[in-house]
Design a protein around this motif. Structure first.
Motif, PDB file in Angstrom:
ATOM      1  N   SER A  54       0.808  -1.228   0.000  1.00  0.00           N
ATOM      2  CA  SER A  54       0.000   0.000   0.000  1.00  0.00           C
ATOM      3  C   SER A  54       0.838   1.273   0.000  1.00  0.00           C
ATOM      4  CB  SER A  54      -0.939  -0.001   1.213  1.00  0.00           C
ATOM      5  OG  SER A  54      -0.216  -0.314   2.395  1.00  0.00           O
ATOM      6  N   TYR A  55       2.158   1.140  -0.038  1.00  0.00           N
ATOM      7  CA  TYR A  55       3.047   2.295  -0.113  1.00  0.00           C
ATOM      8  C   TYR A  55       3.814   2.244  -1.432  1.00  0.00           C
ATOM      9  CZ  TYR A  55       5.623  -1.550   2.006  1.00  0.00           C
ATOM     10  OH  TYR A  55       6.124  -2.797   2.274  1.00  0.00           O
ATOM     11  N   ASP A  56       4.406   3.371  -1.810  1.00  0.00           N
ATOM     12  CA  ASP A  56       5.011   3.481  -3.142  1.00  0.00           C
ATOM     13  C   ASP A  56       6.495   3.120  -3.194  1.00  0.00           C
ATOM     14  OD1 ASP A  56       2.710   4.765  -4.692  1.00  0.00           O
ATOM     15  OD2 ASP A  56       2.889   6.103  -2.967  1.00  0.00           O
ATOM     16  N   HIS A  57       7.204   3.405  -2.120  1.00  0.00           N
ATOM     17  CA  HIS A  57       8.663   3.244  -2.154  1.00  0.00           C
ATOM     18  C   HIS A  57       9.183   3.114  -0.733  1.00  0.00           C
ATOM     19  CE1 HIS A  57      12.896   3.916  -2.822  1.00  0.00           C
ATOM     20  NE2 HIS A  57      12.876   5.083  -2.225  1.00  0.00           N
ATOM     21  N   THR A  58      10.209   2.293  -0.554  1.00  0.00           N
ATOM     22  CA  THR A  58      10.845   2.155   0.751  1.00  0.00           C
ATOM     23  C   THR A  58      12.331   2.448   0.643  1.00  0.00           C
ATOM     24  OG1 THR A  58       9.254   0.484   1.484  1.00  0.00           O
ATOM     25  CG2 THR A  58      11.317   0.623   2.698  1.00  0.00           C
ATOM     26  N   PHE A  59      12.800   3.318   1.529  1.00  0.00           N
ATOM     27  CA  PHE A  59      14.231   3.567   1.699  1.00  0.00           C
ATOM     28  C   PHE A  59      14.665   2.908   3.001  1.00  0.00           C
ATOM     29  CE2 PHE A  59      17.027   6.046   4.444  1.00  0.00           C
ATOM     30  CZ  PHE A  59      18.223   5.984   3.751  1.00  0.00           C
ATOM     31  N   SER A  60      15.717   2.113   2.948  1.00  0.00           N
ATOM     32  CA  SER A  60      16.312   1.531   4.144  1.00  0.00           C
ATOM     33  C   SER A  60      17.791   1.867   4.152  1.00  0.00           C
ATOM     34  CB  SER A  60      16.118   0.008   4.163  1.00  0.00           C
ATOM     35  OG  SER A  60      16.815  -0.572   5.248  1.00  0.00           O
ATOM     36  N   ALA A  61      18.254   2.444   5.252  1.00  0.00           N
ATOM     37  CA  ALA A  61      19.666   2.832   5.331  1.00  0.00           C
ATOM     38  C   ALA A  61      20.574   1.619   5.489  1.00  0.00           C
ATOM     39  CB  ALA A  61      19.877   3.800   6.487  1.00  0.00           C
ATOM     40  N   PHE A  62      20.121   0.636   6.284  1.00  0.00           N
ATOM     41  CA  PHE A  62      20.980  -0.500   6.633  1.00  0.00           C
ATOM     42  C   PHE A  62      20.237  -1.819   6.504  1.00  0.00           C
ATOM     43  CE2 PHE A  62      22.173   3.116   9.365  1.00  0.00           C
ATOM     44  CZ  PHE A  62      23.473   3.316   8.932  1.00  0.00           C
ATOM     45  N   GLN A  63      21.013  -2.880   6.409  1.00  0.00           N
ATOM     46  CA  GLN A  63      20.483  -4.212   6.612  1.00  0.00           C
ATOM     47  C   GLN A  63      20.404  -4.454   8.120  1.00  0.00           C
ATOM     48  OE1 GLN A  63      22.538  -7.259   4.257  1.00  0.00           O
ATOM     49  NE2 GLN A  63      23.216  -5.657   2.854  1.00  0.00           N
ATOM     50  N   TYR A  64      19.422  -5.248   8.530  1.00  0.00           N
ATOM     51  CA  TYR A  64      19.257  -5.515   9.955  1.00  0.00           C
ATOM     52  C   TYR A  64      20.251  -6.593  10.369  1.00  0.00           C
ATOM     53  CZ  TYR A  64      16.895  -6.065  14.436  1.00  0.00           C
ATOM     54  OH  TYR A  64      16.593  -6.103  15.789  1.00  0.00           O
ATOM     55  N   ALA A  65      21.455  -6.155  10.651  1.00  0.00           N
ATOM     56  CA  ALA A  65      22.557  -7.051  10.981  1.00  0.00           C
ATOM     57  C   ALA A  65      23.487  -6.328  11.960  1.00  0.00           C
ATOM     58  CB  ALA A  65      23.314  -7.455   9.709  1.00  0.00           C
ATOM     59  N   HIS A  66      24.431  -7.069  12.518  1.00  0.00           N
ATOM     60  CA  HIS A  66      25.380  -6.503  13.483  1.00  0.00           C
ATOM     61  C   HIS A  66      26.200  -5.384  12.836  1.00  0.00           C
ATOM     62  CE1 HIS A  66      28.131  -6.504  16.908  1.00  0.00           C
ATOM     63  NE2 HIS A  66      29.111  -6.424  16.031  1.00  0.00           N
ATOM     64  N   PRO A  67      26.419  -4.252  13.549  1.00  0.00           N
ATOM     65  CA  PRO A  67      25.973  -3.917  14.907  1.00  0.00           C
ATOM     66  C   PRO A  67      24.661  -3.121  14.947  1.00  0.00           C
ATOM     67  CG  PRO A  67      27.545  -2.286  14.201  1.00  0.00           C
ATOM     68  CD  PRO A  67      27.396  -3.238  13.032  1.00  0.00           C
ATOM     69  N   VAL A  68      24.067  -2.863  13.774  1.00  0.00           N
ATOM     70  CA  VAL A  68      22.859  -2.028  13.737  1.00  0.00           C
ATOM     71  C   VAL A  68      21.718  -2.680  14.516  1.00  0.00           C
ATOM     72  CG1 VAL A  68      21.082  -1.073  12.216  1.00  0.00           C
ATOM     73  CG2 VAL A  68      23.491  -0.843  11.611  1.00  0.00           C
ATOM     74  N   ASP A  69      21.591  -4.013  14.429  1.00  0.00           N
ATOM     75  CA  ASP A  69      20.516  -4.680  15.170  1.00  0.00           C
ATOM     76  C   ASP A  69      20.640  -4.447  16.674  1.00  0.00           C
ATOM     77  OD1 ASP A  69      22.828  -6.202  15.283  1.00  0.00           O
ATOM     78  OD2 ASP A  69      21.850  -8.127  14.873  1.00  0.00           O
ATOM     79  N   HIS A  70      21.868  -4.488  17.201  1.00  0.00           N
ATOM     80  CA  HIS A  70      22.077  -4.255  18.636  1.00  0.00           C
ATOM     81  C   HIS A  70      21.832  -2.784  18.996  1.00  0.00           C
ATOM     82  CE1 HIS A  70      23.562  -8.282  19.367  1.00  0.00           C
ATOM     83  NE2 HIS A  70      24.382  -8.161  18.345  1.00  0.00           N
ATOM     84  N   LEU A  71      22.224  -1.886  18.116  1.00  0.00           N
ATOM     85  CA  LEU A  71      21.986  -0.464  18.369  1.00  0.00           C
ATOM     86  C   LEU A  71      20.492  -0.170  18.442  1.00  0.00           C
ATOM     87  CD1 LEU A  71      24.678   1.117  16.000  1.00  0.00           C
ATOM     88  CD2 LEU A  71      24.701   1.139  18.507  1.00  0.00           C
ATOM     89  N   ILE A  72      19.727  -0.721  17.514  1.00  0.00           N
ATOM     90  CA  ILE A  72      18.283  -0.485  17.508  1.00  0.00           C
ATOM     91  C   ILE A  72      17.638  -1.104  18.749  1.00  0.00           C
ATOM     92  CG2 ILE A  72      16.129  -1.033  16.312  1.00  0.00           C
ATOM     93  CD1 ILE A  72      17.651  -0.689  13.676  1.00  0.00           C
ATOM     94  N   HIS A  73      18.087  -2.270  19.147  1.00  0.00           N
ATOM     95  CA  HIS A  73      17.544  -2.908  20.356  1.00  0.00           C
ATOM     96  C   HIS A  73      17.810  -2.036  21.585  1.00  0.00           C
ATOM     97  CE1 HIS A  73      17.362  -5.676  23.806  1.00  0.00           C
ATOM     98  NE2 HIS A  73      16.457  -6.325  23.087  1.00  0.00           N
ATOM     99  N   ASP A  74      19.017  -1.498  21.686  1.00  0.00           N
ATOM    100  CA  ASP A  74      19.342  -0.630  22.824  1.00  0.00           C
ATOM    101  C   ASP A  74      18.523   0.649  22.804  1.00  0.00           C
ATOM    102  OD1 ASP A  74      21.091  -2.313  24.079  1.00  0.00           O
ATOM    103  OD2 ASP A  74      22.907  -1.390  23.249  1.00  0.00           O
ATOM    104  N   LEU A  75      18.295   1.198  21.621  1.00  0.00           N
ATOM    105  CA  LEU A  75      17.444   2.388  21.504  1.00  0.00           C
ATOM    106  C   LEU A  75      16.024   2.070  21.944  1.00  0.00           C
ATOM    107  CD1 LEU A  75      16.429   5.143  20.484  1.00  0.00           C
ATOM    108  CD2 LEU A  75      16.365   4.150  18.174  1.00  0.00           C
TER     109      LEU A  75
ATOM    110  N   VAL B  33      13.000   3.604   6.700  1.00  0.00           N
ATOM    111  CA  VAL B  33      13.333   2.815   7.877  1.00  0.00           C
ATOM    112  C   VAL B  33      14.842   2.796   8.077  1.00  0.00           C
ATOM    113  CG1 VAL B  33      11.294   1.353   7.767  1.00  0.00           C
ATOM    114  CG2 VAL B  33      13.353   0.642   6.554  1.00  0.00           C
ATOM    115  N   CYS B  34      15.223   2.616   9.330  1.00  0.00           N
ATOM    116  CA  CYS B  34      16.651   2.533   9.625  1.00  0.00           C
ATOM    117  C   CYS B  34      17.237   1.242   9.077  1.00  0.00           C
ATOM    118  CB  CYS B  34      16.859   2.633  11.136  1.00  0.00           C
ATOM    119  SG  CYS B  34      18.600   2.634  11.625  1.00  0.00           S
ATOM    120  N   ALA B  35      16.521   0.121   9.291  1.00  0.00           N
ATOM    121  CA  ALA B  35      17.066  -1.161   8.861  1.00  0.00           C
ATOM    122  C   ALA B  35      15.977  -2.072   8.310  1.00  0.00           C
ATOM    123  CB  ALA B  35      17.766  -1.863  10.033  1.00  0.00           C
ATOM    124  N   ARG B  36      16.370  -2.909   7.355  1.00  0.00           N
ATOM    125  CA  ARG B  36      15.439  -3.848   6.715  1.00  0.00           C
ATOM    126  C   ARG B  36      15.960  -5.269   6.935  1.00  0.00           C
ATOM    127  NH1 ARG B  36      11.689  -6.877   4.837  1.00  0.00           N
ATOM    128  NH2 ARG B  36      10.454  -6.236   3.025  1.00  0.00           N
TER     129      ARG B  36
END
Length: 212
Positions: free
Chosen positions: A45-66, A204-207
């Motif tokens: 239902s949306y037109d386009h997605t931008f994701s800065a990162f893949q959901y992988a180390h260390p971004v996954d841990h950073l998002i969890h801490d946030l 989104v920050c991570a996909r």
């Protein structure tokens, strides 16, 4: 920015991905805006997605801490990194509003902040786009999406969003921390469409690399 160039270079940047849902695609493609098989067969239902990162180390841990450990400084860092990439990739015209995915009032009281809003703040400053907090609400408490199997996530968020007054924009960007099945942003985008929004981007920050 509170990160050195070396550490920034080691982050799991999103590379080749579906234009519509940002699902990581294997290899390379000569197509400027490639689509995954899922979006070809059942467009979201949306037109386009931008994701800065893949959901992988260390971004996954950073998002969890946030999200769960109240480390709000991480939101500023990740939001600035998202803004940095958006400045390079975003296509004109830019959205008129940034809308963080709303939290239910009870969850907001419990957590004390909305991580999507905290990510949106540095993006809004960098791109000079206002954030909208007033027109959309999450009017029903739900289970945490990450605690549920993929097949149950769409049902969990069905009908949870509500437009409280007419949106003053026809082009918006939804901001969230992680996109896995896409159920939350799809439901939110559906609600925005029903309220008359014509173009919807998802930032989104991570996909996560989900297999349908």
């Amino acid at each position: 920015m509170d990160i050195c160039r070396g550490c920034q270079a080691d982050l799991p940047m999103q590379t080749t991905a579906c234009y519509q849902c940002a699902l990581p695609l294997h290899g390379t493609t000569a197509v400027p805006s490639p689509l995954c098989g899922h979006c070809l067969n059942d467009p979201p239902s949306y037109d386009h997605t931008f994701s800065a990162f893949q959901y992988a180390h260390p971004v996954d841990h950073l998002i969890h801490d946030l999200k769960f450990n109240r480390k709000l400084a991480i939101a500023r860092l990740l939001g600035e990194l998202m803004a940095q990439q958006l400045k390079k990739r975003a296509r004109a015209p830019l959205p008129q509003l940034i809308i963080p995915v709303p939290l239910h009032a009870a969850r907001l009281r419990e957590r004390g902040y909305n991580q999507a809003t905290e990510l949106a703040r540095p993006i809004a400053r960098a791109l000079n786009i206002p954030i909208d907090y007033q027109h959309c609400q999450r009017h029903r408490a739900t289970a945490i999406q990450s605690d549920l199997p993929a097949k149950e996530r769409s049902r969990n968020v069905k009908g949870v969003f509500h437009i409280v007054k007419k949106l003053p924009a026809h082009h918006v960007a939804i901001v969230d921390d992680v996109m896995t099945t896409g159920a939350t942003v799809a439901e939110f985008a559906t609600t925005l469409r029903s309220a008359g929004v014509e173009k919807i981007e998802v930032w989104v920050c991570a996909r996560a690399a989900l297999k349908f």
